[in-house]
Design a protein around this motif. Structure first.
Motif, PDB file in Angstrom:
ATOM      1  N   LEU A 232      43.508  43.525  33.012  1.00 41.81           N
ATOM      2  CA  LEU A 232      44.167  44.703  32.447  1.00 41.81           C
ATOM      3  C   LEU A 232      43.832  45.956  33.253  1.00 41.81           C
ATOM      4  CD1 LEU A 232      45.734  46.262  30.234  1.00 41.81           C
ATOM      5  CD2 LEU A 232      43.633  46.238  28.860  1.00 41.81           C
ATOM      6  N   TYR A 233      42.565  46.141  33.590  1.00 43.65           N
ATOM      7  CA  TYR A 233      42.180  47.352  34.320  1.00 43.65           C
ATOM      8  C   TYR A 233      42.670  47.339  35.775  1.00 43.65           C
ATOM      9  CZ  TYR A 233      39.355  49.208  30.525  1.00 43.65           C
ATOM     10  OH  TYR A 233      38.950  49.741  29.335  1.00 43.65           O
ATOM     11  N   ARG A 234      42.814  46.152  36.358  1.00 42.13           N
ATOM     12  CA  ARG A 234      43.388  46.106  37.714  1.00 42.13           C
ATOM     13  C   ARG A 234      44.843  46.565  37.712  1.00 42.13           C
ATOM     14  NH1 ARG A 234      40.126  41.469  38.717  1.00 42.13           N
ATOM     15  NH2 ARG A 234      41.615  40.156  37.628  1.00 42.13           N
ATOM     16  N   ARG A 235      45.569  46.143  36.664  1.00 38.39           N
ATOM     17  CA  ARG A 235      47.002  46.441  36.638  1.00 38.39           C
ATOM     18  C   ARG A 235      47.286  47.831  36.063  1.00 38.39           C
ATOM     19  NH1 ARG A 235      49.946  41.544  36.758  1.00 38.39           N
ATOM     20  NH2 ARG A 235      49.008  40.379  38.460  1.00 38.39           N
ATOM     21  N   ALA A 236      46.624  48.137  34.937  1.00 38.54           N
ATOM     22  CA  ALA A 236      46.919  49.408  34.262  1.00 38.54           C
ATOM     23  C   ALA A 236      46.109  50.546  34.856  1.00 38.54           C
ATOM     24  CB  ALA A 236      46.637  49.279  32.768  1.00 38.54           C
ATOM     25  N   GLY A 237      45.165  50.209  35.736  1.00 42.41           N
ATOM     26  CA  GLY A 237      44.354  51.243  36.363  1.00 42.41           C
ATOM     27  C   GLY A 237      44.000  50.837  37.780  1.00 42.41           C
ATOM     28  N   PHE A 238      42.765  51.117  38.153  1.00 43.30           N
ATOM     29  CA  PHE A 238      42.333  50.813  39.521  1.00 43.30           C
ATOM     30  C   PHE A 238      41.020  50.037  39.477  1.00 43.30           C
ATOM     31  CE2 PHE A 238      44.786  54.694  39.434  1.00 43.30           C
ATOM     32  CZ  PHE A 238      45.747  54.470  40.399  1.00 43.30           C
ATOM     33  N   SER A 239      40.923  49.087  38.564  1.00 41.97           N
ATOM     34  CA  SER A 239      39.720  48.279  38.324  1.00 41.97           C
ATOM     35  C   SER A 239      38.667  49.084  37.586  1.00 41.97           C
ATOM     36  CB  SER A 239      39.132  47.718  39.626  1.00 41.97           C
ATOM     37  OG  SER A 239      40.052  46.844  40.226  1.00 41.97           O
ATOM     38  N   ALA A 240      37.728  48.350  36.964  1.00 44.91           N
ATOM     39  CA  ALA A 240      36.732  49.017  36.126  1.00 44.91           C
ATOM     40  C   ALA A 240      35.342  48.488  36.455  1.00 44.91           C
ATOM     41  CB  ALA A 240      37.058  48.774  34.656  1.00 44.91           C
ATOM     42  N   THR A 241      34.336  49.243  36.031  1.00 48.06           N
ATOM     43  CA  THR A 241      32.949  48.821  36.251  1.00 48.06           C
ATOM     44  C   THR A 241      32.582  47.715  35.268  1.00 48.06           C
ATOM     45  OG1 THR A 241      32.113  50.395  34.633  1.00 48.06           O
ATOM     46  CG2 THR A 241      32.310  51.169  36.912  1.00 48.06           C
ATOM     47  N   SER A 242      31.448  47.097  35.535  1.00 45.81           N
ATOM     48  CA  SER A 242      30.959  46.026  34.674  1.00 45.81           C
ATOM     49  C   SER A 242      30.716  46.534  33.246  1.00 45.81           C
ATOM     50  CB  SER A 242      29.668  45.470  35.266  1.00 45.81           C
ATOM     51  OG  SER A 242      29.352  44.235  34.705  1.00 45.81           O
ATOM     52  N   GLU A 243      30.162  47.741  33.115  1.00 45.42           N
ATOM     53  CA  GLU A 243      29.922  48.316  31.777  1.00 45.42           C
ATOM     54  C   GLU A 243      31.235  48.471  31.018  1.00 45.42           C
ATOM     55  OE1 GLU A 243      28.418  49.651  34.425  1.00 45.42           O
ATOM     56  OE2 GLU A 243      26.307  50.112  33.952  1.00 45.42           O
ATOM     57  N   THR A 244      32.254  48.974  31.703  1.00 41.98           N
ATOM     58  CA  THR A 244      33.549  49.164  31.040  1.00 41.98           C
ATOM     59  C   THR A 244      34.098  47.819  30.561  1.00 41.98           C
ATOM     60  OG1 THR A 244      33.945  51.005  32.522  1.00 41.98           O
ATOM     61  CG2 THR A 244      35.838  50.201  31.287  1.00 41.98           C
ATOM     62  N   LEU A 245      33.929  46.785  31.374  1.00 47.37           N
ATOM     63  CA  LEU A 245      34.415  45.465  30.958  1.00 47.37           C
ATOM     64  C   LEU A 245      33.650  44.975  29.739  1.00 47.37           C
ATOM     65  CD1 LEU A 245      35.006  43.519  34.318  1.00 47.37           C
ATOM     66  CD2 LEU A 245      36.571  44.976  33.036  1.00 47.37           C
ATOM     67  N   ASP A 246      32.318  45.216  29.700  1.00 51.01           N
ATOM     68  CA  ASP A 246      31.524  44.823  28.526  1.00 51.01           C
ATOM     69  C   ASP A 246      32.042  45.524  27.271  1.00 51.01           C
ATOM     70  OD1 ASP A 246      29.894  43.166  29.977  1.00 51.01           O
ATOM     71  OD2 ASP A 246      28.338  44.689  30.312  1.00 51.01           O
ATOM     72  N   GLU A 247      32.239  46.838  27.396  1.00 48.51           N
ATOM     73  CA  GLU A 247      32.739  47.607  26.246  1.00 48.51           C
ATOM     74  C   GLU A 247      34.095  47.086  25.804  1.00 48.51           C
ATOM     75  OE1 GLU A 247      32.783  51.738  27.348  1.00 48.51           O
ATOM     76  OE2 GLU A 247      30.658  51.645  27.949  1.00 48.51           O
ATOM     77  N   ALA A 248      34.977  46.841  26.784  1.00 43.62           N
ATOM     78  CA  ALA A 248      36.327  46.370  26.456  1.00 43.62           C
ATOM     79  C   ALA A 248      36.278  45.024  25.763  1.00 43.62           C
ATOM     80  CB  ALA A 248      37.171  46.282  27.726  1.00 43.62           C
ATOM     81  N   ALA A 249      35.379  44.140  26.232  1.00 39.54           N
ATOM     82  CA  ALA A 249      35.302  42.792  25.656  1.00 39.54           C
ATOM     83  C   ALA A 249      34.868  42.844  24.194  1.00 39.54           C
ATOM     84  CB  ALA A 249      34.344  41.926  26.474  1.00 39.54           C
ATOM     85  N   ASN A 250      34.193  43.916  23.798  1.00 38.31           N
ATOM     86  CA  ASN A 250      33.776  44.058  22.402  1.00 38.31           C
ATOM     87  C   ASN A 250      34.851  44.648  21.505  1.00 38.31           C
ATOM     88  OD1 ASN A 250      31.214  42.922  22.603  1.00 38.31           O
ATOM     89  ND2 ASN A 250      30.373  44.821  23.444  1.00 38.31           N
TER      90      ASN A 250
END
Lengths: 409, 451
Positions: free
Chosen positions: B28-46
């Protein structure tokens, strides 16, 4: 020295006719095997993007309709380089005028196609693929030509695109990847250590499970890029141009092509592009400068390869996706039009005008009606110059335009 | 593609069918943005996919300070008088914005309403247009077209600084139909000539739009089946009302967000084109639907796009919490085939396979090499070792696993994974050098070119 391919073909021409349709392929193959690599003909395509104003390139200077339709843009008889009584070359086409006098420039007049499309992108796609939008078109005419070249004798790099633009659709093949080289200096992989290149090559070559789709395309493209970059490093040092090229991107691209032709590359098709011909406003100076770039660069290139001994096997062709409206607009420019001249240059060319100029008094929606279909020019290039079968490439039978001088064909 | 049920495709992704993971959040962040950090992915997964998408589409998270800083930087760049300095400014924004989707859509519209600094040359006019696109990027398409039609940079780019009654210039009218609204073949040459009459009298004077009524052709026109003494705005409104318009725009959004190829059949796009038309051409609701759909998280979409050069370079730095010499990064971009503010022509960037050729592939690898070599490059304010330590990655296997999630939409062949692991464990050079080489190799592989 072995029999050159062209002489072989010339000698065997009557035999081919006796064999009918299937014979030429057989003989072409035999000729190929018996000849040296450097006897194969080379095609250099120069794409003039944006829609070149044909009427102010090959100029019907004395025609009333021309003068009337171009109150600010018409170029007078006194300023042109005369081709014959009725037509002259734009005053900045000195180089082309020299080539013409030298017997090395042919001009096919009024080239176009039925039911012309005036969108840059659609018309360019038509020239690149030979098909319309509603037909299936996944590869380009030169891509299909490359497929045939590779069947005859597999070359490392059958075709090459020089320039900073995206690769033209014309070169797309379903099977082979055509390299794009922006500049030879930068065409290499910069490694962090000595291991980078071999390790990357190894990683790229591994089989992927989904090799048929996008990943497969990127994979084969990467493999090709790494291989070609290595070949370039090995073979292209120490070239000295024998003429001075003008300073422009297209001149640099053509100089690189001369260098590659003079090296061991057996590339048959080269492609370069010059953009900016979309002259909707204040056309006069911009158009003059573009024509000067094309003419000076192509002339320098032909003189250079001539002096390096390759003049007989190189043909340059210049085309644009369409010409421009006969009447100028209110911005001292011209809008999108239809038919326009194509240039063919090289030692083998029959010099002068080929075909007829479209009738300036018989316009369709203010535009010229084409005289020669561009696919007829392609057919001439494919059949008579590259020795390829044109029907498969063009998706139909087209009468080849005869543009070679008789001592060749 | 023809087998896909449109009803299924655009219904919201279901946890039971497609469990929401860090990997899908990364997609999602690759397509809707420009990729995200590991922390952002953790937050998103929750959270749920729907919540994250809503944040991306509706969230306005850029602080006042940030906006003020961007404005100040913009003024500084404009003061240099040189359009060549603009790409670095925008790249900085791509790297630092917290409103990623809005910035991504601004780039999308820049490609759609392509205008190049090469021709416009005035940096202020380019920045103004950039702000226009950003302001409307998730807004209403009709408003966007109406504003862009009077935008000085656009009219300069399309030779429409003057437009006289006698012989109207067709360039702008043609591109409104062909490239901005309907697509090639959805109009006739007569429609173009008639629409160009509507725009007569539209001028740019001293960098501003002006209507010159003495040069306006107020006669009757016939456009796309309608007749009347239309002016430019009315002409645009007729174009916007065409049934072909939602098809064209939704088709482009599909290609931008879902997959480069194959072209989707009309039936698949129908639910979206209907929604777009019915909601009065508002962009945000359609994006929300695309980004939370079953299709978006399915194998029909994941890894079905070639990364654009901006996604390639910005995504690399954002995923690895990297920062580097801004000008070096930007000057490398032109070799890759995409410089923001300098699209190649009025059609913008074609994307897909056209991003890839031998020169751009070598340039992609060389750009990553130059970033890794640059002494100003930092990963999470330190080295790659620092970054991996911060994320508690101990073994070479953990490092490769982590890099796969952060950088790749498709996993590496097992042999390559093992090769990279043994390079970390026992390659030549010190540990940091080995890590850099592994990262460089990954970014040169076909997998990293896909999104």
């Amino acid at each position: 020295m072995s029999l050159s391919r062209r002489r072989f073909l010339a000698l065997s021409a009557p035999a081919m006719m006796a064999f009918g349709r299937s014979a030429p392929r057989l003989f072409a193959q035999a000729a190929n095997q018996s000849s040296e690599k450097d006897s194969d003909n080379i095609l250099v395509v120069v794409q003039m993007s944006g829609g070149n104003d044909g009427l102010n390139t090959v100029i019907p200077h004395s025609h009333d309709e021309y003068k009337k339709s171009r109150p600010t843009l018409a170029i007078s008889k006194d300023d042109v380089f005369a081709i014959d009584d009725d037509f002259g070359l734009h005053p900045e086409l000195n180089g082309f005028a020299d080539l013409l006098e030298d017997g090395r420039l042919g001009i096919v007049q009024g080239v176009g196609y039925p039911n012309p499309n005036r969108s840059h992108f659609e018309s360019m796609d038509i020239w690149h693929t030979c098909f319309r939008k509603n037909e299936s078109r996944q590869d380009g005419w030169l891509g299909r030509a490359i497929d045939q070249v590779q069947q005859q004798s597999s070359l490392d790099i059958p075709a090459l695109h020089l320039g900073h633009q995206k690769q033209p659709f014309a070169l797309t093949s379903l099977v082979h990847r055509v390299p794009t080289v922006k500049s030879l200096d930068q065409f290499r992989l910069e490694p962090l250590s000595q291991m980078t290149v071999p390790e990357l090559q190894q990683g790229v070559r591994l089989e992927r499970s989904e090799s048929a789709n996008l990943l497969g395309f990127v994979q084969s493209s990467t493999e090709n890029a790494l291989d070609v970059a290595q070949r370039m490093l090995e073979t292209t040092s120490g070239y000295q141009p024998s003429v001075t090229y003008p300073e422009s991107p297209i001149a640099n691209d053509l100089k690189t092509i001369a260098q590659l032709i003079d090296s061991e590359f057996a590339t048959r098709i080269y492609y370069v592009e010059i953009d900016g011909f979309d002259t909707h406003s204040e056309q006069a100076l911009a158009h003059a400068s573009l024509l000067k770039h094309v003419s000076e660069s192509v002339t320098a290139f032909l003189n250079d390869i001539q002096q390096h001994g390759h003049g007989d096997r190189v043909l340059v062709t210049c085309f644009s996706e369409f010409g421009r409206r006969v009447a100028e607009n209110a911005s001292k420019g011209t809008d999108h039009g239809t038919a326009a001249p194509m240039f063919l240059a090289g030692n083998a060319v029959q010099p002068g005008l080929i075909g007829e100029h479209p009738d300036l008094t018989n316009l369709e929606q203010g535009d010229l009606v084409f005289h020669t279909d561009f696919r007829e020019v392609y057919a001439g290039i494919l059949e008579n110059w590259l020795n390829l079968e044109s029907k498969r490439v063009l998706g139909g039978s087209f009468d080849p335009v005869a543009f070679l001088n008789s001592s060749v064909s | 593609m023809h087998d896909i049920d449109p009803g299924w495709a655009w219904s919201p992704v279901e946890e039971s069918q497609q469990p929401w993971t860090r990997q899908l959040a990364a997609h999602l962040y690759r397509r809707a943005g420009f990729s995200a950090t590991s922390e952002t992915l953790d937050e998103a997964a929750n959270k749920s996919a729907a919540e994250v998408v809503a944040e991306l589409v509706d969230g306005r998270t850029e602080s006042e300070e940030y906006l003020a800083q961007m404005k100040q930087l913009g003024r500084t760049v404009v003061a240099t008088g040189n359009v060549e300095n603009l790409p670095a400014w925008w790249m900085y924004r791509f790297l630092t914005t917290t409103d990623m989707l809005r910035e991504k859509m601004t780039l999308f519209w820049h490609g759609h309403f392509a205008t190049s600094g090469d021709k416009v040359t005035d940096p202020q006019l380019m920045v103004d247009q950039n702000e226009l696109l950003r302001r409307n990027s998730l807004g209403n398409f009709g408003t966007l077209v109406a504003e862009i039609s009077r935008n000085p940079a656009m009219l300069i780019y399309l030779d429409s600084v003057t437009n006289r009654k006698a012989h109207p210039n067709e360039n702008f009218a043609r591109e409104v139909m062909e490239l901005f609204a309907l697509g090639e073949g959805r109009y006739t040459e007569d429609d173009i000539r008639e629409l160009s009459r509507c725009f007569t009298g539209w001028e740019i004077r001293n960098g501003r739009y002006r209507f010159n009524r003495y040069q306006h052709d107020s006669g009757r026109k016939s456009i796309l089946g309608q007749e009347g003494p239309f002016d430019g705005d009315e002409g645009v409104a007729i174009v916007l009302d065409q049934p072909a318009l939602p098809d064209f725009i939704i088709g482009k959004l599909y290609q931008f967000f879902i997959a480069d190829e194959p072209a989707p059949p009309a039936e698949l796009l129908a639910p979206l084109t209907i929604e777009f038309r019915e909601n009065g051409l508002n962009i945000a609701p359609v994006l929300k639907r695309i980004l939370s759909s079953q299709l978006f998280y399915s194998p029909h979409s994941v890894a079905r796009k070639v990364r654009s050069p901006v996604e390639f370079s910005v995504g690399f730095l954002r995923a690895l919490e990297g920062s580097t010499d801004q000008y070096a990064l930007t000057s490398g971009l032109s070799e890759l085939g995409q410089v923001p503010f300098f699209p190649p022509n009025v059609k913008g960037w074609d994307g897909g396979r056209t991003w890839i050729n031998s020169s751009t592939l070598l340039a992609r690898s060389n750009l990553i090499q130059s970033i890794l070599k640059n002494k100003n490059t930092r990963f999470s304010n330190g080295t790659l070792s620092d970054l991996f330590d911060k994320h508690r990655l101990n073994s070479s296997q953990e490092i490769i696993d982590w890099l796969e999630t952060m950088l790749l939409a498709v996993s590496l062949p097992e042999t390559v994974r093992l090769q990279l692991q043994s390079k970390i464990d026992s390659g030549s050079g010190n540990r940091e050098e080995r890590l850099k080489e592994v990262v460089h190799l990954i970014c040169g592989l076909p997998e990293y070119q896909l999104s």
